[in-house]
Design a protein around this motif. Structure first.
Motif, PDB file in Angstrom:
ATOM      1  N   GLU A 137       4.798   5.593  13.406  1.00 59.23           N
ATOM      2  CA  GLU A 137       3.455   5.808  13.950  1.00 59.23           C
ATOM      3  C   GLU A 137       3.132   4.657  14.902  1.00 59.23           C
ATOM      4  O   GLU A 137       3.678   3.567  14.771  1.00 59.23           O
ATOM      5  CB  GLU A 137       2.402   5.816  12.826  1.00 59.23           C
ATOM      6  N   ALA A 138       2.226   4.890  15.813  1.00 59.24           N
ATOM      7  CA  ALA A 138       1.794   3.798  16.698  1.00 59.24           C
ATOM      8  C   ALA A 138       1.092   2.739  15.857  1.00 59.24           C
ATOM      9  O   ALA A 138       0.252   3.045  15.030  1.00 59.24           O
ATOM     10  CB  ALA A 138       0.848   4.327  17.766  1.00 59.24           C
ATOM     11  N   GLY A 139       1.453   1.509  16.064  1.00 64.55           N
ATOM     12  CA  GLY A 139       0.788   0.434  15.316  1.00 64.55           C
ATOM     13  C   GLY A 139       1.743  -0.239  14.360  1.00 64.55           C
ATOM     14  O   GLY A 139       2.530   0.418  13.700  1.00 64.55           O
ATOM     15  N   LYS A 140       1.642  -1.535  14.261  1.00 63.43           N
ATOM     16  CA  LYS A 140       2.536  -2.307  13.401  1.00 63.43           C
ATOM     17  C   LYS A 140       2.020  -2.254  11.967  1.00 63.43           C
ATOM     18  O   LYS A 140       0.845  -2.419  11.708  1.00 63.43           O
ATOM     19  CB  LYS A 140       2.549  -3.747  13.905  1.00 63.43           C
ATOM     20  N   VAL A 141       2.914  -1.981  11.025  1.00 67.14           N
ATOM     21  CA  VAL A 141       2.475  -1.927   9.640  1.00 67.14           C
ATOM     22  C   VAL A 141       2.753  -3.222   8.907  1.00 67.14           C
ATOM     23  O   VAL A 141       1.882  -3.806   8.293  1.00 67.14           O
ATOM     24  CB  VAL A 141       3.158  -0.772   8.897  1.00 67.14           C
ATOM     25  N   ARG A 142       4.001  -3.699   8.984  1.00 69.21           N
ATOM     26  CA  ARG A 142       4.325  -4.920   8.244  1.00 69.21           C
ATOM     27  C   ARG A 142       3.726  -6.097   8.991  1.00 69.21           C
ATOM     28  O   ARG A 142       4.093  -6.368  10.118  1.00 69.21           O
ATOM     29  CB  ARG A 142       5.827  -5.082   8.099  1.00 69.21           C
ATOM     30  N   THR A 143       2.770  -6.772   8.387  1.00 60.63           N
ATOM     31  CA  THR A 143       2.018  -7.807   9.096  1.00 60.63           C
ATOM     32  C   THR A 143       2.096  -9.134   8.364  1.00 60.63           C
ATOM     33  O   THR A 143       2.543  -9.189   7.237  1.00 60.63           O
ATOM     34  CB  THR A 143       0.552  -7.400   9.229  1.00 60.63           C
ATOM     35  N   VAL A 175       0.889  -1.173   0.000  1.00 67.68           N
ATOM     36  CA  VAL A 175       0.000   0.000   0.000  1.00 67.68           C
ATOM     37  C   VAL A 175       0.923   1.217   0.000  1.00 67.68           C
ATOM     38  O   VAL A 175       1.698   1.416   0.945  1.00 67.68           O
ATOM     39  CB  VAL A 175      -0.910   0.026   1.243  1.00 67.68           C
ATOM     40  N   ILE A 176       0.867   2.021  -1.078  1.00 72.28           N
ATOM     41  CA  ILE A 176       1.845   3.106  -1.242  1.00 72.28           C
ATOM     42  C   ILE A 176       1.144   4.448  -1.467  1.00 72.28           C
ATOM     43  O   ILE A 176       0.622   4.710  -2.559  1.00 72.28           O
ATOM     44  CB  ILE A 176       2.822   2.784  -2.397  1.00 72.28           C
ATOM     45  N   HIS A 177       1.112   5.283  -0.443  1.00 70.30           N
ATOM     46  CA  HIS A 177       0.632   6.660  -0.592  1.00 70.30           C
ATOM     47  C   HIS A 177       1.851   7.533  -0.929  1.00 70.30           C
ATOM     48  O   HIS A 177       2.948   7.011  -1.123  1.00 70.30           O
ATOM     49  CB  HIS A 177      -0.090   7.105   0.691  1.00 70.30           C
ATOM     50  N   HIS A 178       1.683   8.857  -1.010  1.00 70.37           N
ATOM     51  CA  HIS A 178       2.837   9.668  -1.429  1.00 70.37           C
ATOM     52  C   HIS A 178       2.771  11.084  -0.873  1.00 70.37           C
ATOM     53  O   HIS A 178       1.694  11.573  -0.518  1.00 70.37           O
ATOM     54  CB  HIS A 178       2.943   9.710  -2.958  1.00 70.37           C
ATOM     55  N   THR A 179       3.907  11.737  -0.847  1.00 73.19           N
ATOM     56  CA  THR A 179       3.987  13.130  -0.384  1.00 73.19           C
ATOM     57  C   THR A 179       3.306  14.044  -1.405  1.00 73.19           C
ATOM     58  O   THR A 179       3.160  13.690  -2.573  1.00 73.19           O
ATOM     59  CB  THR A 179       5.455  13.572  -0.225  1.00 73.19           C
ATOM     60  N   ASP A 180       2.907  15.240  -0.989  1.00 71.85           N
ATOM     61  CA  ASP A 180       2.295  16.259  -1.860  1.00 71.85           C
ATOM     62  C   ASP A 180       1.086  15.711  -2.613  1.00 71.85           C
ATOM     63  O   ASP A 180       0.898  15.991  -3.805  1.00 71.85           O
ATOM     64  CB  ASP A 180       3.347  16.804  -2.849  1.00 71.85           C
ATOM     65  N   CYS A 181       0.245  14.939  -1.926  1.00 74.86           N
ATOM     66  CA  CYS A 181      -0.926  14.318  -2.560  1.00 74.86           C
ATOM     67  C   CYS A 181      -2.082  15.318  -2.634  1.00 74.86           C
ATOM     68  O   CYS A 181      -2.362  16.031  -1.668  1.00 74.86           O
ATOM     69  CB  CYS A 181      -1.358  13.078  -1.776  1.00 74.86           C
ATOM     70  N   TYR A 199       2.529  -4.573   3.197  1.00 76.62           N
ATOM     71  CA  TYR A 199       3.528  -3.576   3.574  1.00 76.62           C
ATOM     72  C   TYR A 199       2.987  -2.169   3.318  1.00 76.62           C
ATOM     73  O   TYR A 199       2.306  -1.932   2.321  1.00 76.62           O
ATOM     74  CB  TYR A 199       4.804  -3.752   2.749  1.00 76.62           C
ATOM     75  N   GLY A 200       3.319  -1.224   4.176  1.00 78.95           N
ATOM     76  CA  GLY A 200       2.902   0.166   3.999  1.00 78.95           C
ATOM     77  C   GLY A 200       4.084   1.064   3.668  1.00 78.95           C
ATOM     78  O   GLY A 200       5.118   1.003   4.345  1.00 78.95           O
ATOM     79  N   PHE A 201       3.932   1.903   2.632  1.00 78.61           N
ATOM     80  CA  PHE A 201       5.013   2.807   2.224  1.00 78.61           C
ATOM     81  C   PHE A 201       4.469   4.180   1.840  1.00 78.61           C
ATOM     82  O   PHE A 201       3.304   4.328   1.476  1.00 78.61           O
ATOM     83  CB  PHE A 201       5.744   2.245   0.991  1.00 78.61           C
ATOM     84  N   ILE A 202       5.357   5.180   1.904  1.00 80.30           N
ATOM     85  CA  ILE A 202       5.087   6.485   1.300  1.00 80.30           C
ATOM     86  C   ILE A 202       6.137   6.716   0.218  1.00 80.30           C
ATOM     87  O   ILE A 202       7.329   6.492   0.454  1.00 80.30           O
ATOM     88  CB  ILE A 202       5.146   7.612   2.351  1.00 80.30           C
ATOM     89  N   PHE A 203       5.687   7.137  -0.970  1.00 87.81           N
ATOM     90  CA  PHE A 203       6.605   7.501  -2.056  1.00 87.81           C
ATOM     91  C   PHE A 203       6.852   8.999  -1.971  1.00 87.81           C
ATOM     92  O   PHE A 203       5.904   9.794  -1.930  1.00 87.81           O
ATOM     93  CB  PHE A 203       5.970   7.142  -3.407  1.00 87.81           C
TER      94      PHE A 203
END
Lengths: 194, 194
Positions: free
Chosen positions: B188-194, B88-94, B169-173
């Motif tokens: 951040e609080a909370g596990k991302v890679r599961t 799951v990949i979000h990004h800066t300046d969205c 997996y969680g990422f920011i581009f």
């Protein structure tokens, strides 16, 4: 860490090292275009339509269908970010042609692991740990690509939040030849390019 | 025919002329991976993650959000086509950070044409021909990428139709550097890679 994750991060390091001027591209798509297409692994919209970073919004889901979520994305694309030509691109040999709502919800009810397909259709390797939630989803399967492209172009064209100033084109991508084939009145009843 | 349409068709002709062995790729993603990311024009998932035709399912919408439609696509991706690692990949300046449900439904109520943005926020150039349909849509806007990525990874992880055998997996581009930044417990609080 999985092998795949390592490979992706190594490839990304390499990509970022040559990022250069791409780091200052503006948010609105430079060529004012949005593409709605399938998630299929064989499709690379940037390559098959000749686009590069900064050019186009790309929306993808199973089938390239004009779902409510695809329309959410398209409306944002025009209203806030200025795209005015939209391509709806389905493709040959699509997985969405291999099942129905009943088939996938039945498979998921038995178990959540990957099923297999042969000449007799889809079947599960085991029968435990499933969920009946699948029956509440419309999976947006496809019977014939020429029909689904037209249906989706028309749904978008007639949506109350879509401006008449946006041009919408319907295409099928041929996964064997790499060619885009326009779907028009000549191939199905109803005008596609609007 | 529009200039853009001519350019796309010319680029596609060139692409198809060198298609070669890509014409016989199988339907299931060869590297068993699916990426859920934003439609943003500056993102090319194949390039930023080092993937080529046949490797990966790519699902894209406004924000890269775990919408019902994205989950429909992901479930098909694993259940029928065998992917078992999802990014799951979000990004800066969205763009999804620049408005709220109220702002976009207000703009659409005035008119459907492209709005402009400045330091005072979004505004329309005219005020006629709009639709009040926007208020019935959840636009899935984003306040903070680190939070939205985690929310979306968790929604997918906890969905009743998603197998526990799939890694997520969680990422920011970063659109300025081209780099993928993993979002984990440390950020951040909370596990991302599961």
């Amino acid at each position: 860490m999985s092998n795949l994750l390592n490979e992706v991060l190594a490839a990304n390091k390499n990509y970022a090292s040559g990022f250069g001027e791409k780091g200052s591209l503006p948010m609105p798509p430079g060529r004012k275009v949005a593409i709605l297409t399938c998630m299929d692994a064989r499709l690379d919209p940037a390559k098959y339509a000749g686009l590069t970073e900064g050019d186009a919004h790309v929306i993808r889901n199973a089938g390239g269908r004009a779902s409510d979520d695809a329309i959410r994305s398209l409306v944002i694309s025009h209203k806030l970010l200025g795209t005015n030509e939209w391509f709806v691109i389905h493709h040959t040999d699509c997985g969405m042609e291999t099942f129905t709502n009943e088939i996938i919800s039945g498979l998921l009810k038995e178990n959540l692991e990957t099923a297999t397909i042969d000449r007799n259709g889809w079947r599960n390797l085991k029968n435990s740990g499933g969920s009946s939630e699948g029956q509440f989803i419309n999976w947006l399967t496809i019977k014939k690509q020429e029909v689904s492209v037209l249906e989706d172009v028309k749904r978008i064209r007639n949506h109350p939040l879509v401006s008449k100033s946006v041009s919408i084109y319907g295409f099928i991508f041929d996964v064997n030849s790499g060619k885009l084939i326009e779907i028009s009145e000549a191939t199905e009843a109803g005008k596609v390019r609007t």
